[in-house]
Design a protein around this motif. Structure first.
Motif, PDB file in Angstrom:
ATOM      1  N   GLU A 174      -4.254   4.396  -6.576  1.00 22.34           N
ATOM      2  CA  GLU A 174      -5.212   4.840  -5.565  1.00 22.34           C
ATOM      3  C   GLU A 174      -5.492   6.329  -5.707  1.00 22.34           C
ATOM      4  N   ASP A 186       0.832  -1.205   0.000  1.00 19.91           N
ATOM      5  CA  ASP A 186       0.000   0.000   0.000  1.00 19.91           C
ATOM      6  C   ASP A 186       0.872   1.262   0.000  1.00 19.91           C
ATOM      7  N   ASP A 187       0.300   2.361  -0.433  1.00 24.51           N
ATOM      8  CA  ASP A 187       0.921   3.686  -0.333  1.00 24.51           C
ATOM      9  C   ASP A 187       2.305   3.734  -0.975  1.00 24.51           C
ATOM     10  N   ASP A 227       0.513   5.382  -4.376  1.00 20.51           N
ATOM     11  CA  ASP A 227      -0.135   6.305  -3.454  1.00 20.51           C
ATOM     12  C   ASP A 227      -0.824   7.455  -4.183  1.00 20.51           C
TER      13      ASP A 227
END
Ligand code: C2E
Ligand code: MG
Ligand code: MG
Ligand code: MG
Length: 283
Positions: free
Chosen positions: A235, A178-179, A201
Motif C-alpha cells: 500500500e 490491512d496495515d 503498510d
C-alpha cells in the motif's frame, strides 16, 4: 457550529473540550440522519497485479458528503463511529454501496474482478456479521469471490472476530490483513487466524527510496508471506522506484498514488480505459 451561534455560545463548551471533541460530538449527532439520507459515498482506489501490470480490483474507501462541511475523510469520523457503534450501520451501507457499484460497472461491461471493503473490528465482533455479509451478496446476485474484506490486527486478536473471519473465509471471501507491519503481532498470530493476503503498510513502503532502494524489512516480509502461502499487497506506492523494487522483490499487488489516487465511482470507467495503456508499459 458554535461560531455561527454567536460568540457567547463558546462558554457552553467545557474548557477541556477541544475542537476535535466538539466536531466529533456534532458529527455523532448528525450521523443517523446522514445514513438515512445516504450521505456516505465511496471512492475507489485501483490495485494492480505486478506480474501483468493489469488492474486486479479496487479498494472502496468511505467518505461523508456532509451538507455543511463538504467531503469528510474517514480520519474525521471513523474513531467516533467505532466508539459509538455507528460503524455497524455505516459498514452495512458501505457493503451495500459496494455491491451496487459493482453491479452497475458490470452492467456497463466493465471488467472489475473484485472490490475490497474495510471492516472495523467492531463490526466483526457482531455474531451475525458473517451471515449478514453472505445474505447481502446473495440478495445482489453476487458471488463470495466478488468481494474481499480488509481486516485489522485488532480483529485477528479477538476470538469473536476470528469466528466471523472463519465463516467468511470458508464461504470463499478473500480476507486481507490491512496495515501489516504497524502493530505488535507480526507473523506469529497469523497461524491462528488464517488470512489470504497481507497488505504491507505504507509506512514500510515509504522506506523504499531512491537513495536506499532496498528495504530489508519489506523484502523479508514478502519472503515470509510467500512461505505462508499469503498473497502480498503493497500500500501507499508513491514512486516508480518503489513499484520496480516491489516487483523485483516478488510482491503480488500494488496500490498507491503512483498508480492512482482513490477516485469517485463515475471516474472508474475512464480509469479502466486509460489504465490499459498506461500500466502495460514494462517496468
Ligand atoms: P486503509 O484501509 O489502510 O486505506 C488506505 C488509506 O491510504 C486511504 O486513506 C488511502 O486514500 C490512502 N492512500 C492510498 N494510497 C496512498 C499513497 O500512495 N500515499 C498516501 N499518503 N496515502 C495513500 P483514507 O481513504 O483516508 O482512509 C483511511 C482509513 O480509513 C483506511 O485506511 C481505513 O482504515 C479507514 N476506512 C476507509 N474506508 C472505510 C470503511 O468503509 N470502513 C471502515 N471501517 N474503515 C474505513
Ligand atoms: Mg484498507
Ligand atoms: Mg491500510
Ligand atoms: Mg490504514
Amino acid at each position: 457550529s458554535a461560531k455561527k451561534a454567536g460568540r457567547g455560545q463558546y462558554r457552553f463548551f467545557d474548557q477541556s473540550l477541544n475542537v476535535t471533541d466538539a466536531e466529533a460530538f456534532h458529527l455523532e449527532q448528525a450521523f443517523p440522519e446522514a445514513l438515512a439520507k445516504r450521505q456516505f459515498v465511496l471512492h475507489f482506489q485501483p490495485q494492480v497485479c505486478l506480474e501483468t501490470m493489469r488492474l486486479s480490483g479496487f479498494e472502496s474507501l468511505v467518505r461523508w458528503q456532509h451538507p455543511e462541511f463538504g467531503l469528510l475523510y474517514p480520519d474525521r469520523f471513523i474513531d467516533m463511529a467505532e466508539t459509538t457503534g455507528l460503524v455497524i450501520p455505516m459498514g452495512l451501507e458501505v457493503l451495500r454501496l459496494t455491491c451496487e457499484h459493482l453491479l452497475l460497472w458490470r452492467d456497463e461491461g466493465l471488467e472489475v474482478e473484485t472490490v475490497a471493503v474495510n471492516v472495523s473490528p467492531v463490526q466483526l465482533t457482531q455474531p451475525d456479521f458473517g451471515a449478514t455479509v453472505l445474505e447481502l451478496l446473495k440478495s445482489y446476485g453476487l458471488q463470495p469471490r466478488d468481494l474481499e474484506l480488509e481486516i485489522t490486527e485488532t480483529a485477528v486478536l479477538d476470538a469473536r472476530a476470528a469466528e466471523q473471519i472463519h465463516i467468511l473465509k470458508n464461504a470463499g471471501i478473500v480476507v486481507s490483513l490491512d496495515d501489516f507491519g504497524t502493530g505488535y503481532s507480526g507473523f506469529a498470530h497469523l497461524e491462528s487466524v488464517p488470512v489470504d493476503k497481507l497488505k504491507i503498510d505504507r509506512s514500510l513502503i515509504a522506506r523504499i527510496s531512491n537513495s536506499h532502494d532496498d528495504s530489508p524489512i519489506v523484502s523479508s516480509t514478502i519472503i515470509l508471506a510467500k512461505r505462508m502461502n499469503l498473497k502480498v499487497v503493497a500500500e501507499g506506492v508513491e514512486t516508480r522506484e518503489q513499484l520496480v523494487h516491489l516487483k523485483v522483490a516478488g510482491c503480488d499487488f500494488a496500490q498507491g498514488y503512483h498508480i492512482s489516487r482513490p477516485i469517485p465511482a463515475d471516474q472508474v470507467a475512464g480509469f479502466i480505459g486509460k489504465a490499459v495503456e498506461a500500466l502495460e508499459e514494462p517496468v
